[in-house]
Structures are given as structure tokens and as C-alpha cells.
Write an enzyme that holds these catalytic residues in place. Structure first.
Site, PDB file in Angstrom:
ATOM      1  N   PRO A  77       0.836  -1.217   0.000  1.00  0.00           N
ATOM      2  CA  PRO A  77       0.000   0.000   0.000  1.00  0.00           C
ATOM      3  C   PRO A  77       0.859   1.250   0.000  1.00  0.00           C
ATOM      4  O   PRO A  77       1.961   1.273   0.564  1.00  0.00           O
ATOM      5  CB  PRO A  77      -0.804  -0.125   1.294  1.00  0.00           C
ATOM      6  CG  PRO A  77      -0.796  -1.580   1.606  1.00  0.00           C
ATOM      7  CD  PRO A  77       0.526  -2.107   1.112  1.00  0.00           C
ATOM      8  N   CYS A  78       0.345   2.307  -0.629  1.00  0.00           N
ATOM      9  CA  CYS A  78       1.160   3.517  -0.826  1.00  0.00           C
ATOM     10  C   CYS A  78       0.933   4.576   0.249  1.00  0.00           C
ATOM     11  O   CYS A  78       1.584   5.617   0.237  1.00  0.00           O
ATOM     12  CB  CYS A  78       0.862   4.129  -2.200  1.00  0.00           C
ATOM     13  SG  CYS A  78      -0.867   4.635  -2.416  1.00  0.00           S
ATOM     14  N   GLN A  79       0.051   4.347   1.230  1.00  0.00           N
ATOM     15  CA  GLN A  79      -0.245   5.376   2.220  1.00  0.00           C
ATOM     16  C   GLN A  79       0.973   5.876   2.999  1.00  0.00           C
ATOM     17  O   GLN A  79       1.030   7.064   3.334  1.00  0.00           O
ATOM     18  CB  GLN A  79      -1.306   4.859   3.212  1.00  0.00           C
ATOM     19  CG  GLN A  79      -2.678   4.693   2.624  1.00  0.00           C
ATOM     20  CD  GLN A  79      -2.882   3.317   2.002  1.00  0.00           C
ATOM     21  OE1 GLN A  79      -1.919   2.625   1.702  1.00  0.00           O
ATOM     22  NE2 GLN A  79      -4.127   2.931   1.798  1.00  0.00           N
ATOM     23  N   PRO A  80       1.969   5.033   3.305  1.00  0.00           N
ATOM     24  CA  PRO A  80       3.088   5.527   4.097  1.00  0.00           C
ATOM     25  C   PRO A  80       3.965   6.553   3.393  1.00  0.00           C
ATOM     26  O   PRO A  80       4.871   7.105   4.015  1.00  0.00           O
ATOM     27  CB  PRO A  80       3.893   4.250   4.394  1.00  0.00           C
ATOM     28  CG  PRO A  80       2.935   3.143   4.226  1.00  0.00           C
ATOM     29  CD  PRO A  80       2.038   3.581   3.114  1.00  0.00           C
ATOM     30  N   PHE A  81       3.750   6.802   2.110  1.00  0.00           N
ATOM     31  CA  PHE A  81       4.663   7.648   1.364  1.00  0.00           C
ATOM     32  C   PHE A  81       4.306   9.126   1.444  1.00  0.00           C
ATOM     33  O   PHE A  81       4.842   9.946   0.712  1.00  0.00           O
ATOM     34  CB  PHE A  81       4.704   7.210  -0.106  1.00  0.00           C
ATOM     35  CG  PHE A  81       4.988   5.752  -0.271  1.00  0.00           C
ATOM     36  CD1 PHE A  81       5.845   5.098   0.590  1.00  0.00           C
ATOM     37  CD2 PHE A  81       4.382   5.028  -1.278  1.00  0.00           C
ATOM     38  CE1 PHE A  81       6.103   3.742   0.455  1.00  0.00           C
ATOM     39  CE2 PHE A  81       4.636   3.679  -1.426  1.00  0.00           C
ATOM     40  CZ  PHE A  81       5.501   3.035  -0.554  1.00  0.00           C
TER      41      PHE A  81
END
Length: 344
Positions: A77-81
Site C-alpha cells: 500500500p502507498c499510504q506511508p509515502f
């Protein structure tokens, strides 16, 4: 046959591509119940116990390390970026130590499984200046684990997918002396003839979805006729978005300042052109819309993502949209996994 372990499998777009590339899926790890059920409905794993509905952080990947040729695939998932490098705690340890960051979990899987190769997929913005240090750290730690890494920015349309969808892939090859070469595109944009170089022109979306434009496939959610911007939608030419309204003659509806809306606002498909990116959570007037002035149907968005016809999805309509919109187009996945396997 190459064995494949899949992380963050979602609805299985990349997994389908891996199977089409000749791999055998021994495990799909997916935490979302609807997505996991979708994987079961389509029997993506070689064995019934291969669909693992669990948090990836609870999995011991040494279970599948048995010396057979194996690859690891997946897109965390890309949320941490959203913030630059906040999870980088210590340069001397793997980045899985921040529980919010799934890139670290991907690296842990690489470390424990020791696959012959891996394919990492993510959004194009992972290379944005806000996130580039995170991405570079991921590459550095993969290389420290013994993998030569090749970074490739792909547009799905360049590989025969009827959709302009940009993604970043990382190919990792264990104990390789140098990174593998970039994949070779098969299709090109006919609007840029100077770049075609013998490529096949981009594929129009009509060939993939026209067969679903029948009453038997109709859905209640597709009707936009009572909505706020339906009059405007009707007047948008196929292949255009809201900006085209300001250029129409004898048009009596609203127009919008260029740049005043997102580019996909009121975007309408043209059957001879690729689709814009299928979104996981589109707003009510976010395209693409069908050229017949309606929202797209499930089999249409699945076809645009090149899922096989008849592929089954679990969950309500909102969940299915999210699953399909988050998926890697299966045809793009096939090309990427084939390239990985070729260079093992």
C-alpha cells in the site's frame, strides 16, 4: 515451473499475470476479507490453502523456502509515502521496524523467503521528491540482501492494455552481477508518430468493453441522468473531459475554468482510444464515463484492467470498484513477470 509467493494480492491482477507468465502461485497473502474471497472465488493459488487471509506482518515466509525456483511479487500500500522518510529509524537495520510501513514487510519477506527474484510494484509518485528517499532506501536495502535491482516506469498502454496507467516496478535478481535490462514495450502512442518505431498502436477500449453494452449487464449505479452534471456530461465529446465544454458552439450548459477541476472530471471514453486510469474510489463525476453517458459497469472496468472475462469479485459495488481500481492490469503483470522469469 517457477513457484510464486504473492504479497498484498488484492483482487489478484498481478497474480493472474504471473499465472499467464507460467508461474504457479503457492501463496497469496491478503488482509482484506472481500479481496481474499475474490482470490478464493477464482482459485488463484495452486492449492486451496494457498489463499492466506492475514496481516502480512504475521507471516513467516521461511515456510516456502525449499530450494525450488521461486519469485516474490506484490505492491505494498502507498499510504506511508505521504511524508519523507519518517520511518527510517536506523541505517543498520531493515526498515520493517516502523509498523506503518509495508515496504519494510516486503523486504522482510525477501529476507526470509530468499526468492530467486522479486517484482515490486507501486504508484508512480513513489519517485516524487517527497518520497524518493524512502524509495532509494528500499532499493539500497534490497541490494544489501543480495539482489541486483532494475527500476522501470511503465505505462500499461505501452503493453497492450486499453488504459493509460503509469506504475513503477522494481525487478530484483538474486546474486546477479548487474541489473537486468528494461522490458521492451510492444505498443506506442499513434499521436506521437516520431516515437512509434514500429510499435503496434495503442489499443482502443472499445474492443474490450463493447460486448458489455447490453441490457443484460446493466447496473442500477450506472444511471447518471438525475445527477448534477448530467447535462454537461451529455455534451462532452467522446475522449474529452470538462475542458471541451468551453469550446463547443451552441452549447447552453455550464462551463468550467481550465484547471479549475481535476483532469478526470466528466472524462468520457472514446472506443478507439485507451481509457484513463481506473480509480479505486472515484467521486460521482470522476471519469471515465461510457461514451453512452453512463457510469461504467463492473465487467467493463474489469476488462479495462484486463482481468479475464468471467472473473468473479466478492463484496458490494463499492468494494469491487476499489479492488479493481487498485489492481495491476493483468496483461501488464504478465509482461512484467515474464521479464523477471526470463532473467532469473
Amino acid at each position: 515451473m517457477v513457484r510464486c509467493v504473492s504479497l498484498f494480492s488484492g483482487a489478484g491482477g498481478l497474480d493472474v499475470g504471473a499465472i499467464q507468465a507460467g508461474a504457479s502461485i503457492v501463496a497469496c497473502v491478503e488482509n482484506d476479507p472481500d479481496s481474499a474471497e475474490t482470490l478464493r472465488l477464482n482459485s488463484l493459488a495452486a492449492h486451496s490453502d494457498g489463499i492466506i487471509e492475514a496481516d502480512v506482518q504475521t507471516i513467516d515466509f521461511r515456510h516456502w523456502r525449499d530450494g525450488q525456483p521461486t519469485i516474490l511479487i506484490g505492491g505494498p500500500p502507498c499510504q506511508p509515502f505521504s511524508k519523507n522518510g519518517y520511518w527510517v529509524k536506523n541505517d543498520n537495520r531493515l526498515i520493517e521496524n516502523d509498523p506503518r510501513n509495508m515496504l519494510g514487510q516486503y523486504l522482510r519477506a525477501v529476507q526470509e523467503l530468499q526468492p530467486n527474484g522479486f517484482l515490486f510494484e507501486n504508484v508512480e509518485s513513489i519517485r516524487h521528491p517527497t518520497n524518493i528517499k524512502i524509495f532509494e532506501k528500499f532499493i539500497a536495502e534490497a541490494e544489501a540482501l543480495g539482489y541486483a535491482c532494475t527500476v522501470y516506469r511503465a505505462n500499461a498502454a505501452d503493453f497492450g492494455v486499453p488504459q493509460k496507467r503509469k506504475r513503477v516496478f522494481v525487478f530484483g535478481i538474486k546474486d546477479a552481477h548487474k541489473p537486468i535490462p528494461l522490458p521492451h514495450a510492444t505498443h506506442g502512442d499513434p499521436a506521437k508518430p516520431e516515437l512509434m518505431n514500429g510499435f503496434t498502436p495503442y489499443v482502443g477500449v472499445g474492443a474490450f468493453i463493447e460486448r458489455f453494452d447490453k441490457d443484460i449487464f446493466a447496473e442500477p449505479q450506472e444511471d447518471a441522468s438525475a445527477g448534477t452534471y448530467y447535462h454537461e456530461l451529455v455534451h462532452v465529446p467522446a475522449g474529452k473531459n470538462y475542458i471541451a465544454l468551453s469550446k463547443l458552439e451552441r452549447y447552453d450548459g455550464r462551463t468550467f475554468r481550465t484547471g479549475g477541476r481535476f483532469w478526470n472530471f466528466l472524462h468520457k471514453l472514446h472506443p478507439d482510444e485507451p481509457s484513463i486510469t481506473i480509480a479505486a474510489q472515484p467521486g460521482p463525476w470522476v471519469g471515465p464515463f461510457h461514451w453512452n453517458n453512463r457510469r461504467l459497469r463492473v465487467p467493463e472496468i474489469a476488462a479495462i484492467q484486463t482481468f479475464p472475462e468471467g472473473y468473479r469479485f466478492a463484496g458490494n459495488r463499492r468494494s469491487i470498484q476499489k479492488q479493481i481500481g487498485n489492481a495491476v492490469p493483468s496483461l501488464l503483470g504478465k509482461h512484467m513477470v515474464s521479464h523477471l522469469i526470463e532473467h532469473l
